[in-house]
Design a protein around this motif. Structure first.
Motif, mmCIF file in Angstrom:
data_model
loop_
_atom_site.group_PDB
_atom_site.id
_atom_site.type_symbol
_atom_site.label_atom_id
_atom_site.label_comp_id
_atom_site.label_asym_id
_atom_site.label_seq_id
_atom_site.Cartn_x
_atom_site.Cartn_y
_atom_site.Cartn_z
ATOM 1 N N HIS A 203 0.843 -1.195 0.000
ATOM 2 C CA HIS A 203 0.000 0.000 0.000
ATOM 3 C C HIS A 203 0.881 1.249 0.000
ATOM 4 C CE1 HIS A 203 -3.170 2.832 1.103
ATOM 5 N NE2 HIS A 203 -2.444 3.215 2.136
ATOM 6 N N VAL A 204 0.592 2.183 -0.892
ATOM 7 C CA VAL A 204 1.319 3.450 -0.922
ATOM 8 C C VAL A 204 0.628 4.423 0.038
ATOM 9 C CG1 VAL A 204 2.073 5.385 -2.335
ATOM 10 C CG2 VAL A 204 2.077 3.075 -3.291
ATOM 11 N N ILE A 205 1.373 4.907 1.024
ATOM 12 C CA ILE A 205 0.810 5.704 2.107
ATOM 13 C C ILE A 205 0.366 7.075 1.591
ATOM 14 C CG2 ILE A 205 1.258 6.715 4.377
ATOM 15 C CD1 ILE A 205 3.414 4.547 4.755
ATOM 16 N N THR A 206 -0.871 7.452 1.909
ATOM 17 C CA THR A 206 -1.434 8.732 1.495
ATOM 18 C C THR A 206 -1.570 9.666 2.696
ATOM 19 O OG1 THR A 206 -3.709 7.975 1.827
ATOM 20 C CG2 THR A 206 -2.737 7.612 -0.347
ATOM 21 N N SER A 207 -1.830 10.929 2.434
ATOM 22 C CA SER A 207 -2.044 11.902 3.496
ATOM 23 C C SER A 207 -3.275 11.532 4.312
ATOM 24 C CB SER A 207 -2.219 13.295 2.883
ATOM 25 O OG SER A 207 -2.476 14.254 3.882
ATOM 26 N N ARG A 208 -3.196 11.628 5.632
ATOM 27 C CA ARG A 208 -4.282 11.299 6.567
ATOM 28 C C ARG A 208 -4.780 9.870 6.332
ATOM 29 N NH1 ARG A 208 -3.867 16.568 9.137
ATOM 30 N NH2 ARG A 208 -5.565 16.030 10.544
ATOM 31 N N ASP A 209 -3.871 8.946 6.134
ATOM 32 C CA ASP A 209 -4.203 7.552 5.867
ATOM 33 C C ASP A 209 -4.699 6.868 7.136
ATOM 34 O OD1 ASP A 209 -4.460 5.339 4.243
ATOM 35 O OD2 ASP A 209 -2.434 5.501 3.436
ATOM 36 N N HIS A 210 -5.368 5.706 6.952
ATOM 37 C CA HIS A 210 -5.943 4.974 8.089
ATOM 38 C C HIS A 210 -5.542 3.502 8.023
ATOM 39 C CE1 HIS A 210 -8.691 8.117 9.711
ATOM 40 N NE2 HIS A 210 -8.558 8.586 8.486
ATOM 41 N N PHE A 211 -4.534 3.129 8.807
ATOM 42 C CA PHE A 211 -4.084 1.747 8.971
ATOM 43 C C PHE A 211 -3.112 1.732 10.141
ATOM 44 C CE2 PHE A 211 -0.850 3.605 6.228
ATOM 45 C CZ PHE A 211 0.327 3.127 6.779
ATOM 46 N N VAL A 212 -2.648 0.546 10.534
ATOM 47 C CA VAL A 212 -1.637 0.443 11.592
ATOM 48 C C VAL A 212 -0.537 -0.517 11.146
ATOM 49 C CG1 VAL A 212 -3.419 0.827 13.340
ATOM 50 C CG2 VAL A 212 -2.647 -1.511 12.853
ATOM 51 N N ALA A 213 0.574 -0.464 11.873
ATOM 52 C CA ALA A 213 1.683 -1.409 11.692
ATOM 53 C C ALA A 213 1.917 -2.137 13.004
ATOM 54 C CB ALA A 213 2.951 -0.674 11.268
ATOM 55 N N LEU A 214 2.122 -3.444 12.929
ATOM 56 C CA LEU A 214 2.498 -4.263 14.080
ATOM 57 C C LEU A 214 3.829 -4.947 13.789
ATOM 58 C CD1 LEU A 214 -0.883 -5.973 15.066
ATOM 59 C CD2 LEU A 214 0.242 -4.044 16.201
ATOM 60 N N PRO A 215 4.625 -5.236 14.828
ATOM 61 C CA PRO A 215 5.981 -5.763 14.598
ATOM 62 C C PRO A 215 6.041 -7.264 14.328
ATOM 63 C CG PRO A 215 5.638 -5.421 16.928
ATOM 64 C CD PRO A 215 4.406 -4.902 16.248
ATOM 65 N N ALA A 244 -8.906 -0.380 12.603
ATOM 66 C CA ALA A 244 -8.073 -0.165 11.420
ATOM 67 C C ALA A 244 -7.347 -1.454 11.033
ATOM 68 C CB ALA A 244 -7.052 0.948 11.680
ATOM 69 N N PRO A 245 -7.162 -1.693 9.727
ATOM 70 C CA PRO A 245 -6.460 -2.899 9.276
ATOM 71 C C PRO A 245 -4.956 -2.800 9.501
ATOM 72 C CG PRO A 245 -6.986 -1.524 7.393
ATOM 73 C CD PRO A 245 -7.616 -0.863 8.594
ATOM 74 N N VAL A 246 -4.310 -3.942 9.636
ATOM 75 C CA VAL A 246 -2.858 -4.014 9.804
ATOM 76 C C VAL A 246 -2.234 -4.145 8.418
ATOM 77 C CG1 VAL A 246 -0.944 -5.200 10.920
ATOM 78 C CG2 VAL A 246 -3.200 -5.184 12.010
ATOM 79 N N TRP A 247 -1.591 -3.060 7.958
ATOM 80 C CA TRP A 247 -1.061 -3.041 6.594
ATOM 81 C C TRP A 247 0.452 -2.872 6.535
ATOM 82 C CZ3 TRP A 247 -4.947 0.416 3.361
ATOM 83 C CH2 TRP A 247 -6.118 -0.333 3.134
ATOM 84 N N ASP A 304 2.505 1.217 15.334
ATOM 85 C CA ASP A 304 2.621 2.448 14.573
ATOM 86 C C ASP A 304 1.238 2.795 14.016
ATOM 87 O OD1 ASP A 304 4.970 3.867 14.502
ATOM 88 O OD2 ASP A 304 5.758 2.928 12.701
ATOM 89 N N LEU A 305 0.863 4.067 14.072
ATOM 90 C CA LEU A 305 -0.437 4.510 13.571
ATOM 91 C C LEU A 305 -0.245 5.427 12.371
ATOM 92 C CD1 LEU A 305 -2.124 5.507 16.969
ATOM 93 C CD2 LEU A 305 -2.035 3.244 15.894
ATOM 94 N N ALA A 306 -0.981 5.170 11.293
ATOM 95 C CA ALA A 306 -0.967 6.084 10.160
ATOM 96 C C ALA A 306 -1.539 7.437 10.595
ATOM 97 C CB ALA A 306 -1.779 5.502 9.006
ATOM 98 N N ASP A 307 -1.215 8.493 9.834
ATOM 99 C CA ASP A 307 -1.562 9.853 10.240
ATOM 100 C C ASP A 307 -3.048 10.048 10.508
ATOM 101 O OD1 ASP A 307 1.073 10.513 10.045
ATOM 102 O OD2 ASP A 307 0.884 11.721 8.224
ATOM 103 N N GLY A 308 -3.904 9.494 9.636
ATOM 104 C CA GLY A 308 -5.342 9.669 9.827
ATOM 105 C C GLY A 308 -5.842 8.985 11.083
ATOM 106 N N THR A 309 -5.317 7.811 11.358
ATOM 107 C CA THR A 309 -5.675 7.101 12.595
ATOM 108 C C THR A 309 -5.197 7.884 13.810
ATOM 109 O OG1 THR A 309 -5.475 4.985 11.427
ATOM 110 C CG2 THR A 309 -5.440 4.915 13.834
#
Length: 410
Positions: A203-215, A244-247, A304-309
């Motif tokens: 996924h290409v990260i966009t402004s105010r995106d909504h997703f999370v990252a887990l390690p 939010a989905p884990v992307w 990690d939280l995307a900016d929109g989240t």
């Protein structure tokens, strides 16, 4: 030829297929199952490493060998200059239930340092209709299944693979599923940012995106999918939550499924369940204060939280402690959202103040349904509202499907 064993989590086939007939009460909306590959059921098969499609990331096949397509692409959240890519095979129907898959593969080139090379991962569909976590070689999963899927992960410039043969066997008895809410832990959240970067699933990260990252890749969903979704809530001030989905994979580590018990946790089994390695390293000098790559850990982040989240969903202004529920670890009915950012309301009405968001493509628990304001949405016009948790409702007009059984009135 190298040989690895993989335990395959899944659901019993007869039950798996009958769940498709489940109807959500009051709507006539059928539950929907993931598409099944239309080939002859078999417990031995060869993976297709040639077909590259939308759920594959940064891989190509040249002269019969799967390899990285772009040697400069790395998962954004890791901030680590080692290229990675993955191929997700089509789902495969087994002839008989199995929970152990062995994988034989050849032609693997050497990696380029620690944490590089080829990893074969596998998952199965559970009795509740949800996919179990992705697991790697030699790790036991929860139950037998008739529907499996395999993921090939290439890490490092020289990682390649030629043929991949798979065989599935049964080692354990089926499990009975009861409705459970899933695991929840308090962890430190950081803002991912990195607009324009590419996540681990492509996924290409966009402004105010909504997703999370887990390690850990064990909970990594495919692009534009929410098989693995978390519920993230604030722990101070006004309560706000986002589903939010884990992307993406990160921050810091890639093998730290800290939400799992030590018996199944991939790494750092001596840490308490729910405690990220980065937190232990930062607070207690665990592992010499370093992550798995030898970097000095600069914060205790477990998500990690995307900016929109971060900014819009939770309205955070700085990195913060949050409560995270790992929804795939629970059972029960699930609603799948389409490409809509959906308000969470305190009641079955559009007049209530929004309490957060459900991000696009999320898969969220549904406790029951209530009648309220009529809404025209992406999929239908409806006065039904689905309750996700106490005081959290979403309009059913935006729900693509319900899986996991019938939903009753609240």
């Amino acid at each position: 030829m190298r040989h690895q064993t993989l335990f395959r989590s899944g659901r019993l086939g007869a039950l798996a297929l009958t769940l498709v007939a489940g109807m959500i009460a009051g709507t006539g909306l059928p539950a929907q199952a993931d598409p099944v590959r239309q080939d002859d059921p078999s417990n031995t098969w060869s993976a297709d490493l040639v077909t590259i499609d939308d759920d594959d990331t940064n891989v190509t096949n040249v002269d019969g060998r799967l390899r990285l397509a772009d040697l400069t692409r790395t998962p954004a959240s890791l901030r680590r200059p080692v290229p990675e890519g993955m191929l997700v095979t089509a789902t495969h129907q087994l002839a008989t239930p199995a929970d152990l898959v062995t994988a034989d593969y050849k032609g693997v080139g050497p990696g380029a340092g620690a944490g590089t090379g080829v990893t074969i991962e596998v998952r199965g569909q559970q009795a509740d209709g949800e996919w179990g976590e992705w697991r790697e070689a030699g790790t036991a999963l929860s139950e037998p299944t008739l529907l499996v899927q395999v993921r090939v992960v290439l890490t490092g410039a020289n990682a390649t693979i030629g043929e991949l043969a798979l065989s599935a066997t049964l080692t354990a008895s089926p499990k009975t599923h009861a409705a459970t809410p899933g695991l929840t832990y308090r962890v430190f959240a950081t803002r991912e940012g990195l607009v324009g970067g590419t996540t681990a699933n492509g996924h290409v990260i966009t402004s105010r995106d909504h997703f999370v990252a887990l390690p850990s890749r064990r909970g990594l969903a495919a692009r534009n999918a929410g098989d693995y979704t978390v519920k993230v809530c604030t722990t101070s001030g006004t309560l706000r939550c986002e589903y939010a989905p884990v992307w993406d994979v990160g921050p810091w580590n890639t093998t730290d499924d800290y939400w799992n018990p030590s018996a199944t946790r991939q790494s750092w089994k001596d840490l308490p369940q729910g405690r990220p390695e980065a937190q232990a390293a930062y607070q207690n000098n665990y592992n010499g204060g370093e992550d798995q790559f030898g970097r000095q850990v600069a914060n205790p982040a477990g998500i990690d939280l995307a900016d929109g989240t971060f900014w819009d969903g939770l309205k955070l202004t700085d990195n913060s402690w949050v409560n995270v529920s790992y929804l795939w670890t629970g059972t029960g009915s699930r609603a799948t959202l389409g490409n809509d950012l959906l308000n969470i309301r305190p009641s079955a009405s559009t007049s209530g103040t929004a309490l957060g968001y459900v991000a696009p493509y999320s898969r969220v628990p549904v406790e029951c349904f209530a009648t309220g304001t009529t809404v025209t949405g992406t999929y239908r016009t409806s006065n039904q509202w689905d309750r996700l948790a106490t005081g959290q409702f979403i309009s059913h007009a935006y729900v693509a499907s319900i899986t996991g059984g019938t939903v009753a009135a609240c």
